[in-house]
Every structure is written in C-alpha cells, then in structure tokens.
Scaffold this motif. Structure first.
Motif, short mmCIF file in Angstrom:
data_model
loop_
_atom_site.label_atom_id
_atom_site.label_comp_id
_atom_site.label_asym_id
_atom_site.label_seq_id
_atom_site.Cartn_x
_atom_site.Cartn_y
_atom_site.Cartn_z
N THR A 120 0.85 -1.20 0.00
CA THR A 120 0.00 0.00 0.00
C THR A 120 0.88 1.25 0.00
N THR A 121 0.56 2.18 -0.87
CA THR A 121 1.27 3.46 -0.94
C THR A 121 0.25 4.60 -0.99
N LYS A 122 0.73 5.79 -1.23
CA LYS A 122 -0.16 6.94 -1.31
C LYS A 122 -1.17 6.79 -2.44
N ASN A 123 -0.76 6.13 -3.54
CA ASN A 123 -1.63 6.00 -4.71
C ASN A 123 -2.18 4.59 -4.93
N ILE A 124 -1.77 3.64 -4.10
CA ILE A 124 -2.22 2.25 -4.24
C ILE A 124 -2.67 1.74 -2.88
N LEU A 125 -3.87 1.14 -2.83
CA LEU A 125 -4.38 0.55 -1.59
C LEU A 125 -4.81 -0.88 -1.89
N VAL A 126 -4.25 -1.84 -1.14
CA VAL A 126 -4.59 -3.25 -1.32
C VAL A 126 -5.34 -3.72 -0.08
N LEU A 127 -6.57 -4.17 -0.29
CA LEU A 127 -7.45 -4.60 0.79
C LEU A 127 -7.90 -6.03 0.57
N GLU A 128 -8.23 -6.69 1.67
CA GLU A 128 -8.87 -8.00 1.61
C GLU A 128 -10.16 -7.90 0.79
N ARG A 129 -10.37 -8.83 -0.10
CA ARG A 129 -11.61 -8.84 -0.88
C ARG A 129 -12.73 -9.46 -0.05
N ILE A 130 -13.77 -8.68 0.19
CA ILE A 130 -14.86 -9.16 1.04
C ILE A 130 -15.95 -9.79 0.17
N ARG A 131 -16.69 -10.70 0.78
CA ARG A 131 -17.82 -11.35 0.11
C ARG A 131 -19.07 -11.05 0.92
N GLY A 132 -19.93 -10.24 0.36
CA GLY A 132 -21.15 -9.89 1.06
C GLY A 132 -22.24 -9.48 0.10
N ILE A 133 -23.42 -9.29 0.62
CA ILE A 133 -24.57 -8.85 -0.17
C ILE A 133 -24.73 -7.35 0.01
N PRO A 134 -24.81 -6.57 -1.09
CA PRO A 134 -25.06 -5.13 -0.92
C PRO A 134 -26.32 -4.91 -0.09
N VAL A 135 -26.25 -3.98 0.87
CA VAL A 135 -27.36 -3.77 1.80
C VAL A 135 -28.62 -3.31 1.08
N SER A 136 -28.46 -2.75 -0.11
CA SER A 136 -29.63 -2.28 -0.87
C SER A 136 -30.40 -3.40 -1.56
N GLU A 137 -29.80 -4.61 -1.65
CA GLU A 137 -30.46 -5.73 -2.33
C GLU A 137 -31.37 -6.47 -1.35
N LEU A 138 -32.48 -5.84 -1.02
CA LEU A 138 -33.40 -6.37 -0.01
C LEU A 138 -34.03 -7.69 -0.44
N ASP A 139 -34.33 -7.82 -1.73
CA ASP A 139 -34.93 -9.08 -2.22
C ASP A 139 -33.99 -10.26 -2.00
N THR A 140 -32.69 -10.04 -2.24
CA THR A 140 -31.71 -11.11 -2.04
C THR A 140 -31.61 -11.48 -0.56
N LEU A 141 -31.61 -10.47 0.30
CA LEU A 141 -31.54 -10.72 1.75
C LEU A 141 -32.75 -11.51 2.22
N ASN A 142 -33.93 -11.14 1.73
CA ASN A 142 -35.14 -11.86 2.12
C ASN A 142 -35.12 -13.29 1.59
N ALA A 143 -34.61 -13.48 0.37
CA ALA A 143 -34.55 -14.82 -0.22
C ALA A 143 -33.63 -15.74 0.59
N LEU A 144 -32.60 -15.14 1.22
CA LEU A 144 -31.67 -15.92 2.04
C LEU A 144 -32.14 -16.04 3.48
N ASP A 145 -33.37 -15.53 3.75
CA ASP A 145 -33.99 -15.61 5.08
C ASP A 145 -33.15 -14.88 6.14
#
Length: 544
Positions: A229-254
């Motif tokens: 990571t530098t001033k112009n480059i940031l390396v982060l862990e890639r997360i796996r999640g559901i966007p909070v705006s996708e309510l239908d997907t969240l409901n489908a997953l109970d």
C-alpha cells in the motif's frame, strides 16, 4: 493564476444554464447586477436549483462532488438547493487498465508478476478519483487493488483554483456569500477531496475501524495489506457480502432484516459515542451484509476515506439535545445552543425557543417508530440558518451520516424504533462521562493539583468581585471600540460606493461627450479635457 480554459468552461456553463439568475440574488445590492442578463431577461422555466445541478454535471466530477458536499450544508443552503444537489451522481468511465498496471508497478517497484499471481484487467468499479481491480497475492490472499487516477490530482488543483476564485469574488461583492462563508466551505471541500487522494490515510482509517470492532459482531472491516500500500495504491482484503440495498436477495436468504436494521443503529451510536470515530460516507454502495449466519447478520464497511470525530463538548451537546427533545424541553434545547456558542448571548432566547418548538413539535404527532433523529438535527440546522448561526462542519457530517443510517435502517425495517435503541447509549454515555463515579475519579486524578491550589482559595474568593468588575469594564470598552470600528467601516463603504458611482458617471459622461463631439473637428483642449475626465472617472471607479 487561474488557467484561461477553466474560466471559459465555467463562463460557458453559467451562460448555458442561466446561473446569472442565482448570481443576481447574491449581488442584489451591488452595482454589478446591472451587468447581469437576469436584470433584463425573463427567468427560465426550470428552477435555479435544477439549473445549478445541470451546470455542475456539465463541468465534471470535481464540481459534482463539490455539489454533493454542498447538499449536506442545510444550515447554509435553502432546502430546494440541498434536495436537488443531493441527487447528484458522478458518472466516470474507467481509465485504461494498462495505465493502472504501470502505476501499480511504478508505485510498488516491481513487475506485476512478482506482486500478484493474478490481476484482473477489467476494473470492478470506477469513480472520479480511483478505480478498483481484483487480484490475488502471492500467498493466495484474494484482494482488491484501488488505484488513484493518474490525472486526478492535477484535475483537482485546476478545478479548485477556479472554484476558489469564484468563492473569493462572491465574498467580495455579496453579503450573502460572506454569511455563507463560501471561502471556508470551499477550503473544507478542498482539504477533504485532497485527503481522499492519500490512500495510506484510508488504509489507516480502515485498520482503526477494524481494530475498534475486532471483538464485535456488529461490523467487519477488511484487512489492509500495508506492505503493498502506498499513497496511490491501496490493497485490501476482498470481502464477500450482499449489498445492503439488495433487499430481495436478503429476504430470499432468510436474513433477519429487523435485527440487521437494529444493529445498524447500534453500530452508528457505538462509533459516535464509544469510539468517537465514525464512518462518514455510509451510503448503500459502501455497506455490505455478511450472511454467513442469516439469523445473526452483520455489516461489512468499505471505502473508509471519510471519517468524522467529535469533541467531548459536541458529543455532550448532541446527547443532551436528543434527551431534551424527547422530554419536549424546548427551553433546554435553546439554552444548550447558547452554552455551545451557536447562538450569541444577546439573541432573544424566547424567540429562538418558539422557533424550536414550531419546528420540532410536529414530530410528536407521529409514533416513535417514525421519528427521525437525522431530521431532528436537520430542523435544528434550519433554525441555525434563520438565526444566522454557524454550525460546526463535524456536526453537519454527523447529521448527513445519521440520515444515511436511518435511511438504510428504515429500508430494512420500516417500523424501526431508533429511540429504543439509542436511549440506552445516551443514558449510559452520560452516566459514564458525568455520573458520580466519574466525578469522584476526576477529583482523585487531580487531587495533587487541588491540594496545591487550596491555599490560594481565600484570596481568590476575596478578590473575585473586583476581578469580575474589571472584566466587565474591559468587555464594555471592547464592545464600544467594536461599535466605533463598525461605524467607521460603514462610512468607508459609503465613501467607496460614492467614489465608484462618481467614476461611473464620469466615464459614462466622457463616452457620451466623445461620441457627440466626434463628428466636427475636435480641438486639442476638448480632447485633453475629456481624456482627463475619463482618467479621473477610471481612478474613482477602481479606487477602494
């Protein structure tokens, strides 16, 4: 010096979208209004707020982000403008992936193959300042690589010189602009957007957020790989999640969305009152949901460039205001504003209390589940604007974030009762900060200093009245001097206006006389006289 091209871009946008109608409001009491088309032309059919939004979109991403920042300053802007600017979205195409790869290799000082086992050329996302690529590190860790656009800093400096130039001009010619602190607003925006260019700071923010919630089930922040990571480059862990705006997907997953909504409020108040370090850009694109356990969902936060903190005084101000609000103690709210310095001591507190009651009483016509804390703060800022009060930028940031959190929570659970969740935080925090145990602890911590000062206490008590009298005398003298300075300043302004008015008359008279006397042969005396009069008019016009 401001480059010529940006000047013409702004002038073109101003003419195309008739921003002269907005400018005319700023210079309504200034002679410049006679040079604006709005003085002579009918107003366009579309609203001023809509045309300002269109002009900012035309000017590009930096102006769009500035408009988004302005939309949060409801203590300064009319609601019409704030609502319109809040809908701004920057649409920026990605830059060439080859340039991104070159920048990564240049910043990290090694070929891509020595840094990653794979690097996806197609970006996952693109924004006005950076774009993001998926990659895998040599140890097999899945990551995302955020790369600052190569021309971002130059574009910011170029556009900010233009924006600051406009702000300085407006403050010189407009009392409205001076009351709105245009230069200060622009300076704050410049500092914020330049801070977003420093990805090491974003990495530090992410790490701090991760540490704060390390033992909590409420929120998760990705790991930062600091060695790449530098001033112009940031390396982060890639997360796996559901966007909070996708309510239908969240409901489908109970997923338990009611618990998720409640945890969102808990997360916000934990950041503000326990950690005093809150994510200040919690729009749906930056929040994901970990559904590993659907019955106990948690949040994942990304894009930690913008964070806010509050002083202890500001924390106390917010907590006491909210408690007073639910007790319907409008007098207490008014007194808190005086104590905090938002309202000058000489203001009519009774009138301010009546305004507060008028703005807040309608809340109690709704059930508790429909009461909005963000709207509560927004109404306080509306009162601030009417009383020409100044609101601290951090509190504005807090209000914007609270509205975002409430919006997410009510999207998940329309019956979310924020008060039942927030009240324990308020009471516990006030007890921790100002309860008897805290007072005793503070006394014990300062016991040595107190013992050293005790011998001087009788003398201080004996001379207190005289000291206060002297301070009152000095304050009265300073108040008198300020009034004298204001009087002299008004005289100087009137004199300056008179000189410029005379200058306009002399210049105008010279032009008219020159045109009248140009047909017959002009004598040297006449020409010289008109030139002298014209020069005098120009001197009067340009003098301060």
């Amino acid at each position: 010096m401001i480059p010529i091209r940006p000047v013409f871009r702004v002038l073109y946008a101003g003419l195309r979208y008739r921003l002269d109608t907005i400018l005319s409001d700023f210079v309504a009491d200034h002679w410049l209004r006679w040079f604006l088309p709005a003085t002579y032309l009918p107003k366009p059919k579309s609203s001023s707020a809509t045309r300002l939004k269109q002009a900012l979109i035309h000017l590009g991403p930096i102006y769009v982000k500035f408009g988004q920042t302005l939309s949060t300053r409801r203590d300064l802007l009319p609601d019409e403008f704030a609502d319109e600017l809040a809908t701004l979205q920057a649409r920026v195409p990605p830059f060439d992936s080859k340039i991104a790869v070159e920048r990564v290799e240049q910043e990290l000082g090694a070929p891509l193959a020595e840094l990653f086992t794979s690097f996806e050329q197609e970006p996952l996302a693109s924004a006005s300042l950076a774009q993001v690529h998926a990659a895998i590190l040599l140890d097999g860790s899945e990551v995302v690589v955020k790369v600052i656009r190569p021309d971002a800093e130059d574009a910011i400096h170029r556009d900010m010189r233009m924006i600051k130039g406009v702000a300085k001009f407006l403050e010189r010619v407009s009392g409205i602009a001076r009351r709105l602190h245009m230069i200060e607003v622009v300076t704050d925006y410049e500092a914020a957007i330049l801070a977003e260019l420093d990805l090491t700071q974003e990495g530090q923010n992410t790490t701090r957020l991760r540490t704060n919630f390390a033992s909590s089930e409420l929120l998760y922040a990705p790991r930062v790989y600091t060695h790449v990571t530098t001033k112009n480059i940031l390396v982060l862990e890639r997360i796996r999640g559901i966007p909070v705006s996708e309510l239908d997907t969240l409901n489908a997953l109970d997923v338990d969305v009611k618990l998720l909504a409640k945890r969102g409020v808990e997360t916000f108040f934990t950041q503000v009152f326990d950690h005093n370090f809150f994510h200040a850009d919690m729009h749906p694109g930056n929040i994901f949901v970990d559904v590993t356990n659907p019955k106990k969902p948690s949040y994942i936060a990304v894009d930690c460039a913008l964070f806010g903190t509050l002083s202890t005084e500001d924390q106390t101000f917010i907590a006491r205001n909210i408690i007073a609000f639910f007790n319907r103690d409008y007098g207490e709210i008014a007194r808190l504003h005086v104590e905090s310095g938002w309202v000058p001591d000489e203001s009519k507190i009774g009138e301010f209390e009546e305004l507060i009651q008028e703005l807040l009483e309608p809340f109690f016509e709704k059930p508790l589940s429909e009461i909005s804390f963000g709207q509560f703060l927004l109404n306080l800022f509306t009162a601030a604007r009417q009383f020409e009060m100044e609101v601290r930028p951090q509190l504005v940031l807090l209000q914007k974030t609270l509205l975002q959190v409430e919006g997410l929570g009510r999207q998940l659970d329309p019956n979310l009762d924020l008060w039942s969740t927030a009240k324990p935080f308020m009471e516990r925090w006030m007890q921790t900060k100002y309860g008897p145990l805290k007072t005793i602890q503070a006394t014990l911590d300062h016991a040595p200093e107190i013992m050293l000062e005790l011998p001087f206490l009788p003398e201080l008590l004996a001379t207190a009245r005289r000291t206060i009298t002297k301070l009152n005398y000095k304050a009265a003298y300073q108040h008198q001097r300020i009034n004298e300075l204001n009087t002299n300043l008004q005289r100087a302004k009137r004199a300056s206006f008179a000189r410029r008015f005379v200058g306009v008359l002399l210049l105008g008279g010279t032009v008219i006389a020159w045109n009248i006397t140009r047909a017959p042969p002009n004598s040297f005396f006449t020409s010289t006289l008109l030139a002298v009069i014209g020069i005098c008019g120009l001197i009067f016009l340009l003098s301060r």
